[in-house]
Design an enzyme around this catalytic site. Structure first.
Site, PDB file in Angstrom:
ATOM      1  CG  ASP A   1     -39.578 -70.836 -10.971  1.00 30.38           C
ATOM      2  OD1 ASP A   1     -40.581 -71.067 -10.262  1.00 30.38           O
ATOM      3  OD2 ASP A   1     -39.653 -70.525 -12.172  1.00 30.38           O
TER       4      ASP A   1
ATOM      5  CE  LYS B   1     -44.038 -65.730 -10.489  1.00 28.60           C
ATOM      6  NZ  LYS B   1     -43.603 -66.321 -11.753  1.00 28.60           N
TER       7      LYS B   1
ATOM      8  CD  GLN C   1     -42.754 -65.095 -15.314  1.00 31.94           C
ATOM      9  OE1 GLN C   1     -42.482 -64.959 -14.122  1.00 31.94           O
ATOM     10  NE2 GLN C   1     -43.740 -65.883 -15.717  1.00 31.94           N
TER      11      GLN C   1
END
Ligand code: NAP
Length: 293
Positions: free
Chosen positions: A121, A54, A98
């Site tokens: 996200d 990413k 994450q």
């Protein structure tokens, strides 16, 4: 006739090109790049790889990645403190925490500490509610990528029967909501569902989001169905028995090269969206002034 194979890399590249173009315009007008902060807790090698992918992709597309890392022993409070401080940092446009995180960390609490204007996200309850209600906001990235794939291949959704196998908060549940918002008739299946083959056989559009290699057999697929396999299992194997399914489907995603690449692309696109929106707010303005001082 064998299925047309959906080229997820190509669709992802289109999304990334658009994000990079918008990031360049943003950098020119705001004198800074759109900034994505990543938070990684612990030593899980797969999570390290995902975060590295990413951040590399951010750099390649003209965004600025900022990485934060905490040890595997970090408590919920320590992770919360970090995420809250990033949420308050006016120089950051988007936050990616994450997951999975180590088991002692309350993941839901941590997600809820992400400022809603930075939840690129799409993991907070506010983002889920906005998506479910059809209000503007950030979508969960993999479901967002799946919708981009369906649109890129002109899949008609109104009135069609979409079967989603899996109901996780980041994938199955939101993709079903997005399909519903596009007027598909949606059925969810999960680990307690009875007679999965019969339900799968009724799907015009099948979304596999389980995480069990080749759970869905090719001969369950309705002839002409559209098969989107979000599953990713060791050995580059999806949740659908690919060769047999491709012989019956009209459109199918490969694994890898299908859903996967679009997830990061949507994350970056939503980071640029966040930056553009925040550029209109006083907080972002003062961050820019501080940097220039
Ligand atoms: P998850 O949280 O483990 O959820 C799996 C879902 O599958 C659950 O809802 C579970 O039902 C259901 N399930 C388990 N066994 C089943 C069975 N035998 N029949 C029907 N349903 C069953 O997984 P996830 O995070 O959603 O991920 C799913 C897959 O997508 C994984 O392979 C993951 O690697 C992949 N993934 C890919 C991307 C990408 O970028 N391409 C992103 C995220 C995830 P219950 O709710 O009843 O337990």
């Amino acid at each position: 006739m064998p299925a047309t194979v959906i080229d997820g890399t190509d669709v992802a590249n289109q999304i990334l090109r658009d994000a990079a173009d918008r990031a360049a315009v943003f950098a020119q007008t705001e004198h800074r790049k759109p900034c994505l902060a990543t938070v990684l807790v612990g030593d899980d090698p797969a999570s390290h790889t995902y975060v590295r992918m990413k951040t590399n992709r951010c750099r390649a597309s003209g965004l600025e990645p900022v990485s934060h890392q905490l040890p595997a022993t970090a408590s919920t409070d320590e992770v919360l403190q970090l995420v809250r401080s990033i949420s308050e940092d006016a120089a950051v446009d988007g936050i990616l925490v994450q997951h999975p995180m180590p088991t002692q960390v309350d993941e839901r609490q941590v997600f809820e500490a992400i400022g809603p204007d930075k939840d690129v996200d799409g993991v907070t309850m506010a983002s889920f509610a906005a998506m479910a209600l059809g209000e503007p906001g950030f979508v969960s990235c993999t479901p967002g990528g799946i919708m981009r794939l369906l649109d890129a291949y002109d899949v008609e959704l109104p009135g069609r029967h979409a079967v989603v196998i899996g109901r996780s908060p980041i994938l199955g549940k939101p993709v079903g909501m997005l399909l519903l918002s596009r007027d598909a008739t949606v059925t969810y299946c999960h680990s307690k569902t009875r007679d999965l083959p019969t339900i799968v056989a009724e799907a015009d559009v099948l979304i596999a989001a389980v995480g069990q290699p080749e759970l869905i057999k090719g001969d369950w697929i309705k002839p002409g169905a559209i098969v989107i396999d979000a599953g990713y299992n060791p050995g580059n194997v999806g949740d659908v028995e690919y060769i047999a399914a491709a012989a019956r489907a009209s459109l199918i995603t490969p694994v890898p090269g299908g859903v996967g690449p679009t997830t990061i692309a949507v994350l970056l696109a939503q980071t640029v969206d966040a930056a553009e929106r925040r550029a209109l707010t006083p907080a972002a303005f003062s961050a820019q002034s501080r940097r220039q001082a």
